[in-house]
Design an enzyme around this catalytic site. Sequence first.
Site: not given
Ligand SMILES: [Zn+2]
Length: 988
Positions: A295-296, A299, A332-333, A336, A355
């Site tokens: 899904m996601a 990187n 959220h991304e 990271h 996560e």
């Molecule tokens: Zn994540």
Amino acid sequence: MATPLSIQNGFNIDQYNLQLDIDPSKTNFKGIVTIAATLLTNATSLKEIKLHSKNLAVTSAHILYSTKDDSKTNLSINYDEINQLVILKPENNAQSLSLSSTTFEIQLSYTGSINETSTYGVFKTLLKNNSKKDNFIIATHCQPSFARYIFPCIDELSSKSVIELSIITTKGLTVLSNAPIEQVVEKKSVRSNCTLTTFNKTPLMTTSLFGFVISNQLEVITAKIPSSSSSPESKDFSVSVYSPIRINDATFTLDTIQKYVPLLEKFFQFNFASIFKNGFKTKLDFVLLPNLADMAMENFGLIVIQMNHLLLTPHQLANDSLRNQLEQLIVHELVHQWIGNYISFDSWEHMWFNESFATWLAIHLTNSGNEMHEDSSSYWYDDQYLIGMIDSQLNNVHNHSLSSMTIHQNSAMIKEENEKKRKDILVTNDVFDNDSYIKGIIMLRSLQLTIQQQEDGNHVDLLSNAFASLFQQEKTENNNLHLKPCKLMDIWNQIGKYLKSENIPNFISSWTRLPGFPLLSVKQDEDDSKKTKLIQNRFLDGYAPLDKIENVPYHIPLLIKLPMDNKLDYENVLMTDRTLTLNHPIFLCNNESQAMYRVSYESEIYYDQFISNTTTTTTTIGGSTTLDRINLIKILKDLSAIINNVHYCKPIHIKGLFKITNHLIDQLKDRDAHDDNLWEPLSIAMSILLNLERCYSKYSGDYYDNEKKFNEIVEKLVGESSTINWELTKSRRYEAFELETLSYISIIFKNHPEIIKINEKYYDLLRSDNLKISGNLIPFKLIGSIFLVNVEQFTNGKQWKRFINYAKDYDRLMANVRLEGESSKEVQELFHHELWSYAGYTNKTEEVVMKVLNYIDSNLELELVPLILEGISSNFNRVVVASKKQESDCSDVSLSVGDIFWKWFMDNFNKWTNKCKNNKSMADNFHTLISIAFDYRSTESKNILIEDFIESYKGQEDIYKLLRTTRKVMKKDQELPLAVLKALTPLS
Ligand SMILES: [Zn+2]
């Protein structure tokens, strides 16, 4: 710690120089990787060099001595397929490779393949397009261990290095990777019409974050993020969103990135540009891909997301909840990039935290600005989080409490399983545990509240400062969390040091190393009513033996609300011991249900406080603390779990439940038309009452006194319930919880004349032919209770027979039912279950009970038999009107449903044992029948009868064994309701 299958080399890899040659029309690609490494010791020799490699054909490998000297040492190439390794050894059987210094370079040439069926390694997706046939996106996915499909490397989280990539491919394509492009030059020497794109160096990173994208059909929108630093070196940088289609629908994504990158820079006090300090420029890309199994994927600098999650039309974006979800996903991304990528973890066992942290911070930031919970749009206070996430997590752990594992054990198990599994394809799901992830979010949220509460009035966001301290540049090699992959506790030890609190790492240890969650008992001190006593124990389900379970105290975020002015207790925020005595009274603990535990209120004063301060309006009564919707629901949900649990249920809980329920019913009189603030708590209270009612009706013989007291309260409640509007009209809309409450009231008060009247009316409507024309369809949520109340009233076999015939005419019945959000599959299953279990719910006369039993006898192979039996068994203790012919035989003896069943069971038992010999489905139902029969008889006073029955089959080994085993299983299952009922006995 190195795992058995991880690579043990005598060196670290500092940098990969990777050159890929990708011709999009081919299914293979070529690569040359030059690896710069440093030996771990001063010894300048190596036995062999191991690198991860999967589906790569290495064509040559050699050691480069130095840039000055052109000499190379060729290496022999060996594969270890099972461990996905390529092993390079000295040629000509030499024992070891001697090196000229402790740093050296290895170069490998190889070919790899482009995956066209799954989305890992290098994969190609064809874009369906009417005009051009050959549009494509080539992309990559490396997490958790697919980088080894792209280049030979140390493909482990424990290894961080810099990657410098260049790609040769067809001229004119969009080529993207983690770092910005340094230059693009023509490369005619390789093929005609191709270019070489060279990227800047990446930051230090794990191979799982590597990525690139090549496509002939990407549209882009770009925005600038202004430099938030006063340093002259720091410049604006651009963020871009790429999509093969509908790029205009990605505007919201771009806006969200533009809004939240500066907020994250502020939170961590660390600019995104500083992350890429190795390069000359900074950029951040989001690429939307048609397909991505995970899904996601975050990187570094090149986030890829499956496009249907991000391409939303303005119409779809008008939906608040959808827009919030999207915002949360994007942030959220982004999170990271700081924690997870820049600061990364040394093992997949920390995946849950990576996560949880990204989700926690995303929610925190997207909520900031509407942190006041009065604003219902705030995620932390909405049902999706509180009921959907926290409460279901509490139920989940509860149900498996004997086997429930700590986050720590869970992670260790995942790690172990993965090592066994290495041979197969390992996907992200294999290294991710959802329960730990959810527990992690709750843990972080309650820690955040505890820290904030400690520092109330001081507006510095302490937790933000603490996290920012992890990024400070002056860190030495020893405590720099970027230079080396870290462990979970490395982070928390540093944060604890920064905040000068031992409790912080201890808090994290507590919630990751202890299983389950605690139950906090709250009592007024017996000697001094101003004092409050708190005791904590691990919460266990009713079947667990309390004395055999480890019961270590948790670090409980108390979140106490005081009885005056809605104030929180800033003095007592954390409980770390078994008991704690407060020198003041309290209103409640676990305010707004934000922490992972249940509370047992064990003094009457609490329930009195709750009801004197519950209003469904928002008006605050001067001075005293009010009970809002979330706290009321939380109190009822905890009561429900406690009352249904033999270890914890005490008379005070039942008393409290009745107090609250009475109060809610009183409020029915002056409610708003669609007041879910009232219906929702009322429906929870009713569901607990229903469980009690079932306990009583099943065991009423032995617990009559108790039942009588219950019925008195029920009478009062049903009297008040006459203020409920039961009219079904075309224009009336129902709240889901209102329907649920109406249904519970009908089931609990099924023998009340008012309730019978209403439900008989609905039953007639349901059977009529023209309901659809009038438009007054019966809401689906009421069907079950309508069946139940009516079946319960049947006195003769004819009524029951009519019901069955009618029930079989499913289509006609459903035409009169109004569905509200239920799917048709759900409806069919529920409907089937309710209809047939209520079909057994007859207890008025011997005639109708016998009718049901004979139906079972002649249809013993049908799958609905267990459902009907379920209905019958709930009425075993009901006294029935005996049929006339028997009245003369035994005039004084009262006959119960169970008595009829038992006699019928004994009369037919031998016949069934013969009939079932060659019929599997019939035999299954026969076994259910036996356990139902034992269920009735195993109340204490009747145990002897059942023992006699079993013993009479002692000569017939098969049957005797079957009866004994069933009896054994039954005894175990029986314990809980009986024990709960005993706990309820001193009801006053
Ligand atoms: Zn994540």
